[in-house]
Design an enzyme around this catalytic site. Structure first.
Site, short mmCIF file in Angstrom:
data_model
loop_
_atom_site.label_atom_id
_atom_site.label_comp_id
_atom_site.label_asym_id
_atom_site.label_seq_id
_atom_site.Cartn_x
_atom_site.Cartn_y
_atom_site.Cartn_z
N CYS A 79 0.85 -1.20 0.00
CA CYS A 79 0.00 0.00 0.00
C CYS A 79 0.89 1.25 0.00
O CYS A 79 1.66 1.45 -0.92
CB CYS A 79 -0.99 -0.04 1.17
SG CYS A 79 -2.30 1.21 0.96
N HIS A 168 -3.99 -4.30 -0.51
CA HIS A 168 -3.69 -4.94 0.78
C HIS A 168 -3.81 -6.45 0.64
O HIS A 168 -4.92 -6.98 0.73
CB HIS A 168 -4.69 -4.47 1.85
CG HIS A 168 -4.43 -3.09 2.32
ND1 HIS A 168 -3.51 -2.81 3.31
CD2 HIS A 168 -4.96 -1.90 1.95
CE1 HIS A 168 -3.49 -1.50 3.52
NE2 HIS A 168 -4.35 -0.93 2.72
N GLU A 170 -3.08 -8.61 2.71
CA GLU A 170 -3.53 -9.15 4.00
C GLU A 170 -5.03 -9.00 4.22
O GLU A 170 -5.59 -9.58 5.13
CB GLU A 170 -2.73 -8.52 5.16
CG GLU A 170 -3.14 -7.13 5.59
CD GLU A 170 -2.70 -5.98 4.68
OE1 GLU A 170 -2.93 -4.83 5.07
OE2 GLU A 170 -2.15 -6.22 3.58
#
Length: 195
Positions: A79, A168, A170
């Site tokens: 990011c 992202h 994650e």
């Protein structure tokens, strides 16, 4: 495999830590040069604005060290952490980045910003984005791109040992984890050839 996640006060390191642990990495969250040097790979997370992020990194005193490390071991920016890999950004005020990948970070032209939500990249799989600025760089460094309101958004960039993910991973479910897994496997190959 040991990953040093750089702790400089800009980013939700715990989500990143959980995702890395889910794919079997040993994670150390640190801004200590010795611990970073001992790791197999480095991850630079980031949420927020470019100038503040560079200022926070500056305060850790790690910038020259990280620039050197990026030539020696796999380095992943996520990011805002990906945006910091470039030469400079126009966000807020013109600010120098880490200069690890040639290019600049500029405000997107889309009428609706930020670009938030799911968007497809490689193999038509979706990942989760949240940003208003994007990298402007040569195609040779772009591994995958998304399209947002007619604008091309570099989603994964790479130069040498340095990789960046604008989205992202994650927060991108199984596909996000599979991309981190691919990065981990590339790191493991790199470690094997190094030793």
């Amino acid at each position: 495999m040991k990953v040093a996640v750089i702790d400089y006060g800009m980013g939700n390191v715990f989500n990143v830590e959980r995702a890395l642990q889910a794919i079997g990495c040993y994670v150390v969250i640190t801004n200590d040069a010795r611990q970073i040097e001992e790791a197999d790979a480095i991850l630079l997370p980031g949420v927020g604005a470019f100038p503040q992020a560079m200022q926070s990194l500056e305060q850790t005193g790690l910038i020259p060290f990280l620039q050197r490390m990026a030539t020696e071991k796999p380095f992943l920016g996520i990011c805002l952490g990906m945006q910091l890999l470039f030469d400079s950004s126009t966000e807020g005020m013109p600010t120098k980045g880490l200069g690890l990948i040639p290019g600049t970070v500029e405000r997107m032209r889309a009428k609706r910003l930020p670009h938030v939500g799911w968007n497809s990249i490689l193999r038509d799989e979706d990942v989760y984005f949240v940003h208003s600025y994007h990298a402007v760089t040569d195609d040779e460094y772009i591994v995958a791109a998304a399209e947002y309101m007619g604008e091309k958004v570099p989603a994964i960039v790479q130069k040498g040992l340095v990789t960046g993910m604008q989205f992202h991973p994650e927060k991108s479910g199984t596909f996000g984890l599979s991309l981190l897994q691919e990065w981990k496997e590339a790191v493991e190959r790199e470690i094997t050839t190094r030793h």
